[in-house]
Write a protein that holds these residues in place. Structure first.
Motif, mmCIF file in Angstrom:
data_model
loop_
_atom_site.group_PDB
_atom_site.id
_atom_site.type_symbol
_atom_site.label_atom_id
_atom_site.label_comp_id
_atom_site.label_asym_id
_atom_site.label_seq_id
_atom_site.Cartn_x
_atom_site.Cartn_y
_atom_site.Cartn_z
ATOM 1 N N VAL A 96 8.277 7.294 14.766
ATOM 2 C CA VAL A 96 7.721 7.294 13.399
ATOM 3 C C VAL A 96 7.988 5.959 12.708
ATOM 4 N N LEU A 97 9.204 5.449 12.832
ATOM 5 C CA LEU A 97 9.538 4.163 12.204
ATOM 6 C C LEU A 97 8.685 3.029 12.779
ATOM 7 N N VAL A 98 8.466 3.062 14.097
ATOM 8 C CA VAL A 98 7.695 1.998 14.742
ATOM 9 C C VAL A 98 6.250 1.999 14.250
ATOM 10 N N VAL A 99 5.609 3.178 14.262
ATOM 11 C CA VAL A 99 4.194 3.224 13.874
ATOM 12 C C VAL A 99 4.020 3.081 12.364
ATOM 13 N N PHE A 100 5.100 3.283 11.585
ATOM 14 C CA PHE A 100 5.035 3.163 10.129
ATOM 15 C C PHE A 100 5.084 1.703 9.680
ATOM 16 N N CYS A 101 5.492 0.787 10.550
ATOM 17 C CA CYS A 101 5.657 -0.613 10.158
ATOM 18 C C CYS A 101 4.348 -1.196 9.622
ATOM 19 N N PRO A 102 4.401 -1.938 8.503
ATOM 20 C CA PRO A 102 3.177 -2.425 7.841
ATOM 21 C C PRO A 102 2.644 -3.729 8.428
ATOM 22 N N CYS A 103 2.620 -3.840 9.751
ATOM 23 C CA CYS A 103 2.149 -5.084 10.360
ATOM 24 C C CYS A 103 0.673 -5.337 10.059
ATOM 25 N N ALA A 104 -0.107 -4.277 9.975
ATOM 26 C CA ALA A 104 -1.525 -4.453 9.650
ATOM 27 C C ALA A 104 -1.693 -5.062 8.267
ATOM 28 N N LEU A 151 12.293 8.773 5.038
ATOM 29 C CA LEU A 151 12.292 10.217 4.759
ATOM 30 C C LEU A 151 11.587 10.981 5.879
ATOM 31 N N ILE A 152 10.420 10.489 6.305
ATOM 32 C CA ILE A 152 9.672 11.173 7.362
ATOM 33 C C ILE A 152 10.431 11.108 8.689
ATOM 34 N N ALA A 153 11.021 9.946 8.978
ATOM 35 C CA ALA A 153 11.763 9.791 10.239
ATOM 36 C C ALA A 153 12.966 10.718 10.279
ATOM 37 N N VAL A 154 13.725 10.782 9.185
ATOM 38 C CA VAL A 154 14.902 11.656 9.122
ATOM 39 C C VAL A 154 14.472 13.115 9.216
ATOM 40 N N SER A 155 13.384 13.454 8.507
ATOM 41 C CA SER A 155 12.894 14.832 8.547
ATOM 42 C C SER A 155 12.453 15.221 9.959
ATOM 43 N N ALA A 156 11.792 14.255 10.646
ATOM 44 C CA ALA A 156 11.349 14.518 12.024
ATOM 45 C C ALA A 156 12.541 14.775 12.926
#
Length: 631
Positions: free
Chosen positions: A274-282, A256-261
């Motif tokens: 946005v998609l890259v930094v949103f990834c839950p790797c942490a 949703l945030i990526a599409v909105s951006a």
């Protein structure tokens, strides 16, 4: 074929290869960021990040598709799906480093988690190996050895000393002592006579007996024990990643945030960032790194934790169930009392007479008395005559004295009167859970030798510390009620459930779980295996405990130091707090990165680097757990 490829690519060697190629791709990206001029590695005809994408991306794509096909409901949406979306988006705009970085971090997380949860499962094979393969059947007056599976209900079987009983049955002739520790955990062999039941897998310690088979094959007690371990094993659910727990809202939110951006900025690069930094790797890294540190911390203290799930559950435990023999006690017999009823005979003289009479005995109590006298350097005299009555006692002549050593029934049968003083002493010893051997000479009872298992000295303090941590304790044992009550009182445990067979221990734990308790079971014997598997988390005494109990449990105390239990709870609490702290801090970094991405300050490449820094932030936090001091 696909599964084999996925396992190969997800393994440590290929993940290292992926990391090397990602590092090769990072160098020109860093040079480009600082110089502003595109840099290409001349010795490679392709972008090295492609190798990372293929090696680490294929297993992740396989996992995402598998979950979409096989999982139900919202669980189809996983963290793997979000990272695959980010990977393909980064590839679509030509930022291969960003694509490789997110899948590589996930590959590292998967390897770390696998390293914390893998454990060998040999216990069931060991348990099955205890099942007797043959039995001695009596037919038409003759003995014949037949396979255990050919024994039928009603068959008459002869069991010789030292043999394992092949089926459940009832004694029809003979008397003996049976080691039932495999079934009940009792430290003392139980004297058995005509009309009493014996169980499959238990050991005939002394005396030949004939039994009538009552439960054979799959209906025997040992086979039921094996099935309970199998059933409990099948009920164990795999640890669910924290990332997957939140993926149900994380994926839609990221999209949703990526599409909105993209809609508001018209810049596809912003959406991909946005998609890259949103990834839950942490999230993926936070759990296994903290668990590895906690497991390493525990290992330094002689505690083996086999899974991260066990560590997490230990912190939630509010009820701990203890086996007695070998867990709260040392599991060995020692002479605890030497009581003389004759003023002319000292306690040392009484022990010397009893040890001399029992020197040739094969009964475990007699052997324990003789061994104790030898340890204490008490004189043991040679006997000129010796006769043993199975399950009752011995007659011996030594130093021109005729002695009887045995139970109350044995002495009465031989004309010895038992007065009120003797009976009072016997009753007191029984209430303390002690086994007694009466000693008589010349038709008079001259004393009693009492034997008992020995409570570990650290138990009382351990139970008290657990109580201070608001954790209740309960004793689950196959021992007699009076024995259980005595040891529970010594340990400070108020709840007791005694005379339990393995399946009854399982039912007791299930009842506690039904009362909304998170239950930890602590035991050491084969008979404890089903209960260990049924409990929410289980601990085995490692150095003395059976291999089956150690394998069935999720945690093993290699030094048999039961005082480590409060330490385990504190450690698990700290591990969970560390995981939550790591996730919170790294998600704060990710949130800041999302804001910077929407402001078009970060690109997919710089976003991947910030995202990578946030993911790696959890490692030093977890490392602090390894060296932390606990009480």
């Amino acid at each position: 074929m696909l599964k084999k490829l996925e396992c190969f690519l997800a393994g440590l060697p290929m993940t290292i290869v992926a990391g090397v190629f990602l590092l090769l791709d990072l160098v020109p990206h860093l040079m480009e960021e600082f110089s502003g001029t595109p840099v290409q590695l001349s010795f490679l005809p392709f972008d090295p990040a492609w190798v990372t994408v293929v090696i680490s991306g294929i297993p992740l794509l396989y996992l995402a598709i598998w979950r979409i096909i096989h999982n139900t409901g919202i669980s189809k949406i996983s963290s793997a799906l979000l990272i695959c979306i980010a990977m393909f988006a980064a590839i679509a705009i030509g930022d291969l480093f960003a694509a490789g970085e997110v899948v590589f971090i996930m590959a590292i997380g998967a390897l770390l988690e696998e390293a914390t949860t893998n454990r060998a499962k040999k216990g069931l094979k060991n348990l099955i190996s205890l099942a007797p393969s043959k039995g001695r059947r009596l037919k038409d007056g003759k003995e014949e050895m037949i396979p255990a599976e050919e024994i039928r209900q009603g068959d008459i079987l002869r069991i010789l000393p030292g043999e394992t009983i092949p089926v459940d049955g009832t004694i029809i002739s003979g008397e003996t002592s049976v080691d039932q520790s495999i079934m009940t955990g009792e430290s003392l062999p139980v004297d058995k006579g005509v009309g009493e039941d014996v169980f499959c897998g238990t050991i005939n310690r002394f005396g030949s007996i004939d039994i009538s088979a009552t439960k054979v094959g799959e209906n025997s007690s040992l086979q039921k024990l094996i099935r309970m371990v199998q059933d409990a094993e099948n009920k164990q659910a795999p640890m669910q990643r924290i990332a997957d727990r939140v993926a149900s809202w994380l994926v839609p939110a990221a999209l949703l945030i990526a599409v909105s951006a993209y809609v508001f900025s018209g810049n596809i690069v912003t959406a991909v960032t946005v998609l890259v930094v949103f990834c839950p790797c942490a999230l993926v890294l936070a759990t296994p790194t903290a668990i590895m540190a906690a497991i390493g911390q525990a290992t330094k203290h002689g505690v083996i934790i086999k899974s991260g799930e066990a560590l997490e559950k230990m912190g939630k435990v509010d009820m701990i169930a203890f086996d007695k023999t070998g867990t709260l006690t040392y599991g060995r017999l020692d002479v605890s009392d030497t009581i003389s009823f004759d003023e002319t005979i000292s306690e040392t003289d009484l022990l010397s007479l009893a040890a001399s009479a029992e020197a040739k005995s094969e009964h475990p109590l007699g052997k324990a008395i003789a061994a104790y006298a030898k340890e204490k350097e008490v004189p043991v005299m040679e006997t000129t005559a010796f006769r043993m009555t199975t399950g009752k006692g011995v007659f011996a002549e030594t130093d021109n004295r005729s002695l009887l050593c045995g139970n109350e029934k044995f002495l009465i049968e031989n004309g010895v009167s038992i007065n009120s003083t003797v009976r009072s002493a016997l009753e007191r010893l029984r209430t303390q859970g002690k086994a007694s051997i009466l000693v008589a000479e010349s038709q008079k009872c001259i004393g009693v030798i009492a034997l008992s298992d020995v409570l570990r000295p650290e138990v009382k303090d351990m139970v008290s510390r657990l109580s201070d941590m608001h954790t209740r304790t309960v004793l689950l044992t196959g021992d007699h009620n009076k024995t259980a009550a005595y040891f529970a009182q010594q340990a400070g445990i108020s709840e007791i459930r005694a005379e339990l067979l393995p399946e009854e221990k399982v039912r007791s734990i299930e009842k506690l779980q039904a009362e909304n308790h998170t239950v930890c079971m602590i035991g050491d014997g084969v008979n404890d295996a089903p209960a260990l598997k049924t409990a929410d988390v289980s601990v085995a005494m490692g150095s003395m405990g059976s291999d089956i109990a150690v394998d069935a449990a999720e945690i093993a105390l290699m030094s048999d130091d039961i005082s480590k239990i409060p330490y385990l709870k504190r450690l698990s609490d700290a591990a969970v707090r560390t995981i939550k702290t790591s996730i919170t801090l790294s998600m704060c970094i990710n949130f800041a990165a999302i804001v910077l991405s929407l402001m078009e300050i970060l690109t997919p490449t710089t976003g991947a680097l910030v995202h990578n820094a946030g993911s790696c932030f959890v490692v030093p936090i977890a490392a602090l757990l390894y060296d932390r001091k606990f009480e």
